[in-house]
Design a protein around this motif. Structure first.
Motif, PDB file in Angstrom:
ATOM      1  N   ASN A   1      67.356  37.026  40.884  1.00 36.83           N
ATOM      2  CA  ASN A   1      68.400  36.739  41.882  1.00 36.83           C
ATOM      3  C   ASN A   1      68.315  35.302  42.365  1.00 36.83           C
ATOM      4  N   CYS A   2      67.083  34.819  42.631  1.00 39.17           N
ATOM      5  CA  CYS A   2      66.918  33.442  43.098  1.00 39.17           C
ATOM      6  C   CYS A   2      67.284  32.445  42.006  1.00 39.17           C
ATOM      7  N   GLY A   3      66.920  32.763  40.780  1.00 37.28           N
ATOM      8  CA  GLY A   3      67.285  31.895  39.680  1.00 37.28           C
ATOM      9  C   GLY A   3      68.788  31.792  39.507  1.00 37.28           C
ATOM     10  N   LEU A   4      69.489  32.905  39.641  1.00 35.73           N
ATOM     11  CA  LEU A   4      70.946  32.905  39.531  1.00 35.73           C
ATOM     12  C   LEU A   4      71.580  32.121  40.677  1.00 35.73           C
ATOM     13  N   CYS A   5      71.050  32.290  41.893  1.00 34.96           N
ATOM     14  CA  CYS A   5      71.575  31.522  43.044  1.00 34.96           C
ATOM     15  C   CYS A   5      71.381  30.030  42.797  1.00 34.96           C
ATOM     16  N   LEU A   6      70.218  29.652  42.345  1.00 32.10           N
ATOM     17  CA  LEU A   6      69.923  28.246  42.092  1.00 32.10           C
ATOM     18  C   LEU A   6      70.829  27.681  41.007  1.00 32.10           C
ATOM     19  N   SER A   7      71.068  28.465  39.973  1.00 28.01           N
ATOM     20  CA  SER A   7      71.946  27.993  38.893  1.00 28.01           C
ATOM     21  C   SER A   7      73.375  27.804  39.393  1.00 28.01           C
TER      22      SER A   7
ATOM     23  N   LEU B   1      79.447  31.410  56.794  1.00 30.87           N
ATOM     24  CA  LEU B   1      78.128  31.926  56.452  1.00 30.87           C
ATOM     25  C   LEU B   1      77.189  30.814  56.008  1.00 30.87           C
ATOM     26  N   LEU B   2      77.758  29.674  55.513  1.00 32.13           N
ATOM     27  CA  LEU B   2      76.925  28.551  55.111  1.00 32.13           C
ATOM     28  C   LEU B   2      76.715  27.559  56.242  1.00 32.13           C
ATOM     29  N   ASN B   3      77.734  27.369  57.076  1.00 27.91           N
ATOM     30  CA  ASN B   3      77.676  26.344  58.116  1.00 27.91           C
ATOM     31  C   ASN B   3      77.564  26.997  59.480  1.00 27.91           C
ATOM     32  N   PRO B   4      76.380  27.163  60.010  1.00 30.27           N
ATOM     33  CA  PRO B   4      76.224  27.832  61.314  1.00 30.27           C
ATOM     34  C   PRO B   4      76.823  27.041  62.466  1.00 30.27           C
ATOM     35  N   SER B   5      77.079  25.726  62.260  1.00 30.25           N
ATOM     36  CA  SER B   5      77.642  24.930  63.353  1.00 30.25           C
ATOM     37  C   SER B   5      79.093  25.272  63.630  1.00 30.25           C
ATOM     38  N   ASN B   6      79.755  25.887  62.637  1.00 32.05           N
ATOM     39  CA  ASN B   6      81.158  26.260  62.826  1.00 32.05           C
ATOM     40  C   ASN B   6      81.220  27.607  63.528  1.00 32.05           C
ATOM     41  N   SER B   7      81.538  27.607  64.783  1.00 34.84           N
ATOM     42  CA  SER B   7      81.523  28.834  65.584  1.00 34.84           C
ATOM     43  C   SER B   7      82.870  29.496  65.693  1.00 34.84           C
TER      44      SER B   7
ATOM     45  N   MET C   1      74.058  18.245  52.916  1.00 37.39           N
ATOM     46  CA  MET C   1      73.152  18.151  51.796  1.00 37.39           C
ATOM     47  C   MET C   1      71.746  18.596  52.188  1.00 37.39           C
ATOM     48  N   GLY C   2      71.355  18.351  53.422  1.00 40.21           N
ATOM     49  CA  GLY C   2      70.025  18.769  53.864  1.00 40.21           C
ATOM     50  C   GLY C   2      69.869  20.274  53.831  1.00 40.21           C
ATOM     51  N   PHE C   3      70.936  20.951  54.333  1.00 41.47           N
ATOM     52  CA  PHE C   3      70.887  22.423  54.284  1.00 41.47           C
ATOM     53  C   PHE C   3      70.813  22.929  52.843  1.00 41.47           C
ATOM     54  N   LEU C   4      71.583  22.271  51.970  1.00 47.74           N
ATOM     55  CA  LEU C   4      71.611  22.708  50.575  1.00 47.74           C
ATOM     56  C   LEU C   4      70.270  22.455  49.891  1.00 47.74           C
ATOM     57  N   VAL C   5      69.652  21.313  50.201  1.00 49.60           N
ATOM     58  CA  VAL C   5      68.355  20.993  49.583  1.00 49.60           C
ATOM     59  C   VAL C   5      67.280  21.965  50.061  1.00 49.60           C
ATOM     60  N   SER C   6      67.307  22.272  51.361  1.00 49.10           N
ATOM     61  CA  SER C   6      66.304  23.218  51.877  1.00 49.10           C
ATOM     62  C   SER C   6      66.502  24.614  51.276  1.00 49.10           C
TER      63      SER C   6
ATOM     64  N   LEU D   1      79.343  13.059  43.964  1.00 53.92           N
ATOM     65  CA  LEU D   1      78.642  12.712  42.726  1.00 53.92           C
ATOM     66  C   LEU D   1      77.330  12.003  43.008  1.00 53.92           C
ATOM     67  N   GLN D   2      77.351  11.094  43.974  1.00 48.55           N
ATOM     68  CA  GLN D   2      76.131  10.352  44.273  1.00 48.55           C
ATOM     69  C   GLN D   2      75.059  11.292  44.827  1.00 48.55           C
ATOM     70  N   GLU D   3      75.502  12.208  45.739  1.00 46.35           N
ATOM     71  CA  GLU D   3      74.547  13.163  46.294  1.00 46.35           C
ATOM     72  C   GLU D   3      73.961  14.049  45.204  1.00 46.35           C
ATOM     73  N   ARG D   4      74.806  14.448  44.270  1.00 46.69           N
ATOM     74  CA  ARG D   4      74.322  15.310  43.198  1.00 46.69           C
ATOM     75  C   ARG D   4      73.316  14.555  42.328  1.00 46.69           C
ATOM     76  N   LYS D   5      73.588  13.248  42.101  1.00 47.07           N
ATOM     77  CA  LYS D   5      72.636  12.463  41.322  1.00 47.07           C
ATOM     78  C   LYS D   5      71.291  12.407  42.022  1.00 47.07           C
ATOM     79  N   ILE D   6      71.369  12.180  43.327  1.00 48.76           N
ATOM     80  CA  ILE D   6      70.107  12.130  44.075  1.00 48.76           C
ATOM     81  C   ILE D   6      69.386  13.467  43.996  1.00 48.76           C
ATOM     82  N   THR D   7      70.192  14.528  44.163  1.00 46.75           N
ATOM     83  CA  THR D   7      69.589  15.862  44.164  1.00 46.75           C
ATOM     84  C   THR D   7      68.903  16.175  42.844  1.00 46.75           C
ATOM     85  N   THR D   8      69.597  15.890  41.758  1.00 47.04           N
ATOM     86  CA  THR D   8      69.036  16.252  40.454  1.00 47.04           C
ATOM     87  C   THR D   8      67.974  15.279  39.986  1.00 47.04           C
ATOM     88  N   ALA D   9      68.141  13.997  40.356  1.00 51.80           N
ATOM     89  CA  ALA D   9      67.157  13.016  39.896  1.00 51.80           C
ATOM     90  C   ALA D   9      65.822  13.210  40.591  1.00 51.80           C
ATOM     91  N   LYS D  10      65.873  13.497  41.862  1.00 49.76           N
ATOM     92  CA  LYS D  10      64.625  13.650  42.605  1.00 49.76           C
ATOM     93  C   LYS D  10      64.082  15.078  42.595  1.00 49.76           C
TER      94      LYS D  10
END
Length: 1267
Positions: free
Chosen positions: A1074-1080, A989-995, A1050-1055, A1090-1099
């Motif tokens: 509901n959106c706030g709970l999903c985001l949390s 359901l998260l990765n549409p490329s997996n058929s 990460m791109g899908f998650l950021v979008s 860890l590095q991706e998460r740092k980028i995500t939260t820092a930016k």
């Protein structure tokens, strides 16, 4: 008189006849004084001086000289024609009489002078008369015995009345008045001596009264005539009518002929005094008229004559000018009361004086027990009754408030009222209500309403003492009610209020009182109350009559009625009671239903036991007995409907069985009509039910067999019958008549179908949807089984579609009333009935039938308890048929109303599968490739619309379809863990490329959900947000449970985060939460690089902006209301997630600095503190962002909040929304959204979760302190 000589006066008179002067030392010679007074030629100056000196020396005279002066003083009084000297003489005589016993001699000499006739009538005689009057007035003893020649005196006085001098007449009249008061002498035949002179005396007195203009003369004349009237002089004069018209006085040689009639003379005489300016004269004249007319033996001609001479007009005029002087009012009303006895003649005069009586009414009404209060009211009543045309509207408006106030004060026990006064007041009201002038006074409706109420209430405590008062108040009550119903009633609102008030008086006051005191009141009151109640039943509207009738029967009116018959065993009461009962039955059961009671009223007995005995008699070929049986059954039937037991239950059941057994032949030949049969079935079923409830099992099986035969063979109409709920339940419990009851249920369903489900069956007050729903839900009868049996039988017989639809719609109605009906229907195989219909070729093409069944199926699934759904094979067959129908329908017609209804049924099936029921049916739904393909295709089409999707709300076909499919997706997400445990790869359901998918299933990817929530309408956003929250909840649970790494870029998650962040402050708080709970949840995932998460939260400046906006708003004074805090709940969840990170972003400490936290705490209070805020502060505590002072302040707020929640818990705040009726797609959508929201993580659980979080905060604080 000689002041020099001590032994004698200048005339040589002895000194012992002289008295010493107190002033100057001189002597007064009494002999000289006597000679001076007795000499008419003596100078008046000398005489006056001598008398003045004598008056100063009276005290010495009292001892020995008083009698010496009697003769001179009397002689002097007749010798001088000088008023001052006469006054001096009279004063001396008066003083001597008061201080010495010389009164008899003075009376003797003065009366002798007046009797002798030696003096002509002159001023000297006037003084003598005045002196005589003074003597008579000052002595209490009877002076009559001291008069020598009484006849001569009276004759002389009577003759003197003919003189034209008013002064002399006045003195004579006064003397005669005093004489008449004290005279005790009678002539030979025992009559008063004055009566011998009465004819002439009466005429002369009346003539003098006519001619005089002096009020003093009038007063003396009226006083004399009043005494004579009291002694019957006028009666004697009438008895000797010949002497009245002509008599001859020989002494005066005066012929009196052609005198006017005494009646006319009297009438003329009293007119002048009545208009006198002296109120004493007026009142005395009224007293004279009263005594003149009220003496025993007074002929009616006297009253008639005075009326013809307009004396009444003068009385009314005096009353008008009296300014309501109490004494004048009393006297006038006393006289008018006597005049009123001459009804015909007085009626015309009363019309003229009516306006004068109204101010008098105001006056006497204010005085408790006023002497003429009752007489005033009677005169007003007589005028209104006899001459209604003369009463104006203004007069009505003036009279009504006065009478209303009187009755109110009487009812409030403020001022009591005489019985006759109360009766007259009620009579006036009744008369006024009938007036044409009253019909235009709608503004008086309130006063009339109050008056009728006060009149009745005032009588409820005194009826035993004076029953007539209550009868008159009841008469007023009936008249007021009749007035409110009249065509002339101009104001419908006021008349409606008036009718409601009368009915309220009867129900709230009269009825309870009547039941309480029935053993103490008499027959007249019972008759009056029964007539009043019956008149209301007969006259009022259907609704009002029904309400009143129900109030009566709820007070056991049938028992009360037979109690009356026991207390008053008269034919009159019996007739009235049965007429009342027949009217009551007409209102309760329908027009003319009570006719059997009216027909047999004279024949049926008064005792309920006798009624039961009569019921047990055989009635073949006896029409009178048959009529009595119908009446008895009707009485027992109606009383039983309202739980009014007239006799012991065993006796009634025995009588009913006897009636059935002895009259069975009549039933077999069809002699019993349908109504009689209905009454019999109701009574027998009720008393059988009561017997079973009290464990009285013995009964007549033969009687039961006969009755069941009647029920089975006769075409009786149960839907239109009045039947007790216990009777109905007992009938539905009898297996022997199940076929007959099935027929009755089908008839009822048909009647509901033809009349509409929202229209109550007009003929029935007892058989309705709610009653049958209660029967079916109870489960102690065959109600549910019969409904299912009817359905299956109709399908097997290939009955008409509208019959099946009527049964199905009735089931839906009962489920909407009582959801427990669904359990009973499922227990008795409703699934089999639905399966039989869906697989029947006879109804496959009927869209109307399919829609009705679909709504029934939806309502069953939303109401039934999960544990009841055990027959999985049947539901699987039903589900497969619905899937086939849906796929073929969408392929041909697209998404129709029927197909969407099927989708909603699938949603409920999936919802139940979460409780481990309907698993096979759920698998069939989620794994059906054609269904999945159809749904996915529709979702793809919707997503392809892009920004245009905003216009596709629930009002459009696309929007409505999309919402229902999203709801199906939501419930499929919740059911997959139960339906396909371990067989679903959620990462797909998260990765549409997996058929790679092991199984086809309903599958809407996260990417599509993000598009829908971004571009969709508000309703689409709401349902999609719930789908996303459910998806992320499942992923978080799986990640935490299996410690798996999430397979997404990460791109899908950021979008995805960007879309969710944009909706955190959305206007619909549900979407934002509901959106706030999903985001949390995304922020809390620990297995991201860890590095991706740092980028995500820092930016992620958007998260910082969300948290800063939330913190600033909550810290601003006067903004942190409960609704404002709720608006920031989604942002609070994000802040909490950021605080839970291993490394908290640095900007969080700058946002939650000391001033900000202090401001937030300062804005919090017991009423606006939310669960999310407590969680936030707990994380701030864990992150060591709270100082000691802030913790202390927060501790105080939490303690106060906990106390507030414990003492002010609201019962309604978190109450689940009730859906009592779901019969349209709009209501279906609302129900499913409500069901979905109630299962969400953000569902508000009320105070319980808040208190738990407060307790958790204190525990965390305790652990911190321990460390």
């Amino acid at each position: 008189m000689d002041s020099q000589s001590q032994e004698s006066c200048c005339q040589g008179h002895r000194s012992d006849l002289s008295i010493q002067c107190q002033e100057g030392g001189g002597l007064i010679c009494l002999v000289c004084l006597s000679n001076l007074i007795n000499t008419p030629r003596s100078p008046t100056l000398h005489v006056s001086y001598a008398l003045s000196q004598l008056s100063l020396q009276l005290h010495p005279l009292f001892s020995f000289h008083a009698q010496f002066l009697v003769s001179p003083l009397v002689h002097g009084l007749s010798s001088f024609d000088d008023q001052p000297i006469a006054c001096q003489l009279i004063d001396i005589i008066t003083a001597l009489c008061q201080a010495h016993d010389v009164f008899p001699e003075f009376v003797f000499r003065v009366s002798d002078k007046l009797s002798s006739g030696t003096l002509a009538w002159s001023r000297k005689q006037l003084y003598m008369l005045h002196c005589f009057g003074v003597l008579l007035n000052c002595q209490t003893n009877n002076p009559y015995v001291h008069i020598k020649d009484k006849d001569a005196l009276i004759s002389n006085l009577v003759t003197g009345l003919e003189l034209p001098n008013e002064e002399i007449q006045g003195e004579i009249l006064f003397v005669l008045y005093k004489f008449s008061l004290q005279c005790t002498h009678t002539d030979g035949d025992g009559a008063d001596i004055l009566f011998a002179f009465c004819p002439k005396l009466l005429h002369l007195s009346l003539e003098a009264l006519i001619k005089t203009q002096s009020d003093d003369v009038r007063l003396n004349c009226v006083a004399l005539l009043t005494i004579l009237a009291q002694k019957g002089a006028f009666i004697d004069a009438y008895a000797n009518g010949g002497r009245i018209m002509s008599f001859d006085e020989a002494d005066n040689s005066m012929q009196i002929t052609d005198r006017p009639s005494l009646n006319i003379l009297f009438a003329e005489a009293v007119k002048g005094p009545l208009l006198s300016s002296d109120s004493q004269v007026q009142i005395s004249t009224l007293d004279l008229i009263f005594h003149y007319l009220s003496c025993q033996g007074t002929p009616a001609e006297q009253i008639q004559a005075l009326l013809e001479e307009n004396v009444v007009d003068y009385v009314f005029e005096m009353l008008r000018l009296s300014e309501c002087n109490d004494q004048a009012v009393n006297s006038c009303l006393q006289v008018l009361h006597i005049f009123s006895t001459a009804e015909q003649a007085f009626r015309k005069r009363l019309v003229v004086g009516f306006t004068t009586l109204i101010p008098v009414l105001h006056h006497v009404a204010e005085v408790p027990f006023h002497p003429v209060q009752s007489r005033t009211l009677k005169l007003i009543r007589n005028c209104i009754s006899d001459s209604p045309e003369i009463v104006s509207t203004s007069q009505v408006e003036e009279i009504i408030p006065v009478l209303t106030k009187m009755l109110k004060r009487h009812a409030d026990r403020e001022v009591d009222m005489l019985p006759e006064t109360f009766i007259t007041a009620c009579s006036i009201f009744v008369a006024l209500l009938k007036l044409p002038s009253f019909h235009g006074t709608s503004n008086l409706a309130t006063s009339v309403q109050e008056a009728s109420k006060h009149a009745v209430l005032a009588c409820l405590t005194i009826s035993a003492k004076n029953p007539s008062q209550l009868l008159y108040s009841l008469c007023l009550l009936k008249e007021v009610y009749a007035y409110s119903l009249g065509a002339y009633s101009t104001c419908k609102t006021s008349c409606m209020e008036l009718r409601n008030s009368i009915v309220d008086i009867c129900t709230s006051h009269l009825l309870p009182w009547f039941i309480m005191v029935i053993n103490e009141i008499n027959e007249e009151i019972v008759m009056g109350i029964l007539e009043t109640f019956q008149s209301i039943l007969l006259q009022c509207s259907v609704i009002q009559a029904t309400e009143f009738a129900k109030t009566l029967v709820s007070s056991s009116w049938f028992s009360v009625s037979f109690g009356c018959l026991g207390l008053f065993p008269t034919e009159k009461i019996k007739w009235r009671v049965y007429m009342m009962l027949s009217s009551l039955v007409d209102v309760l059961l329908g027009s003319d239903t009570g006719q059997p009671i009216r027909d047999a009223a004279l024949c049926i007995p008064s005792d309920p036991l006798d009624l039961l005995f009569l019921l047990g008699q055989k009635s073949s070929h006896n029409l009178e007995l048959s009529s009595c049986h119908s009446a008895v059954l009707l009485i027992l039937h109606t009383a039983a409907l309202y739980d009014d037991r007239l006799a012991d239950e065993k006796l009634v059941l025995a009588s009913l069985e006897q009636y059935i057994l002895v009259n069975s032949s009549n039933f077999q030949c069809g002699a019993a009509d349908s109504l009689t049969m209905t009454w019999l079935v109701n009574l027998y079923s009720l008393y059988r039910s009561l017997a079973e409830m009290s464990y009285q099992i013995p009964y007549s099986q033969e009687a039961e067999r006969i009755l069941f035969h009647l029920v089975t063979q006769n075409d009786w109409d149960l839907p239109s019958a009045e039947i007790h709920p216990l009777s109905l339940r007992w009938l539905f419990q009898q297996e022997k008549i199940s076929n007959a009851m099935s027929h009755q249920i089908l008839r009822y369903c048909r009647s509901n179908s033809s009349n509409g489900t929202d229209v109550q069956w007009k003929s029935s007050q007892t058989i309705n949807d709610e009653v049958i729903a209660e029967l079916v839900a109870a489960g102690d009868n065959y109600g549910a089984a019969l409904l299912v049996h009817i359905w299956i039988q109709l399908v097997e017989q290939e009955a008409q579609a509208h019959d099946i639809i009527s049964v199905v719609n009735f089931m839906v109605t009962t489920i909407n009333m009582l959801p427990a009906v669904s359990d009973q229907l499922c227990l008795h195989g409703i699934g089999n009935a639905i399966q039989a219909l869906l697989y029947s070729s006879s109804y496959s093409s009927s869209t109307q039938t399919f829609t009705a069944v679909s709504f029934l199926l939806f309502n069953i699934l939303r109401s039934v308890h999960p544990e009841i759904l055990s027959d999985d094979e049947t539901w699987l067959a039903v589900t497969m048929k619905l899937i086939d129908y849906l796929i073929s329908m969408v392929a041909v017609c697209g998404w129709t109303h029927e197909s969407l209804l099927v989708i909603n049924i699938f949603s409920l099936i999936l919802h139940h599968s979460a409780n481990k029921v309907l698993l096979e049916a759920s698998k069939a739904i989620v794994l059906n490739a054609s269904l999945v393909s159809t749904i996915n295709r529709t979702i793809d089409e919707a997503c392809s619309k892009g920004p245009a999707l905003i216009d596709c709300d629930e009002g459009t076909s696309t929007g409505e379809t999309l919402i229902f499919l999203l709801l199906l997706h939501y419930f499929s997400l919740r059911s997959l863990h139960a339906v396909l445990p371990g067989a679903v790869d959620w990462h797909n359901l998260l990765n549409p490329s997996n058929s790679k998918q092991s199984l086809p299933k309903i599958n809407i990817h996260c990417r599509d959900l993000c598009r829908l929530i971004h571009f969709g309408s508000p309703s689409v956003k709401l349902v999609t947000s719930h789908c996303l929250l459910e998806l992320f909840t499942i992923l978080s649970n799986q990640k935490n449970k299996e410690d798996e790494e999430l397979e997404c870029s990460m791109g899908f998650l950021v979008s995805t985060m960007a879309i969710l962040e944009g909706l955190v402050f959305y206007s619909d708080i549900r979407v934002a939460m509901n959106c706030g709970l999903c985001l949390s949840m995304i922020l809390e995932w620990e297995k991201l690089d860890l590095q991706e998460r740092k980028i995500t939260t820092a930016k992620n400046y958007w998260c910082r902006l969300i948290v800063e906006e939330m913190a600033m708003s909550l810290a601003t004074p006067s903004l942190a209301s409960e609704s404002f805090i709720n608006y920031h709940k989604p942002a609070v969840h994000i802040a909490v997630s950021l605080l839970k990170l291993d490394k908290i972003p640095g900007w969080m400490r700058s946002v939650f600095d000391d001033p900000c936290i202090a401001g937030i705490i300062g804005n919090l209070g017991p009423s606006n503190l939310s669960t999310e805020m407590v969680v936030l502060f707990r994380e701030l505590l864990n992150s060591e962002l709270l100082n000691a002072e802030q913790i202390a302040s927060l501790n105080h707020v939490l303690q106060a909040c906990r106390k507030y929640r414990y003492t002010n818990t609201s019962q309604d705040e978190h109450e689940e929304k009730m859906f009592t009726k779901v019969d349209g797609l709009g209501q279906v959508r609302q129900y499913l959204i409500h069901l979905m929201s109630s299962q969400s993580l953000c569902a508000d659980n009320g105070d319980k979760r808040l208190l738990e979080e407060i307790e958790m905060f204190f525990r965390t604080l305790t652990v911190k302190d321990d460390r």
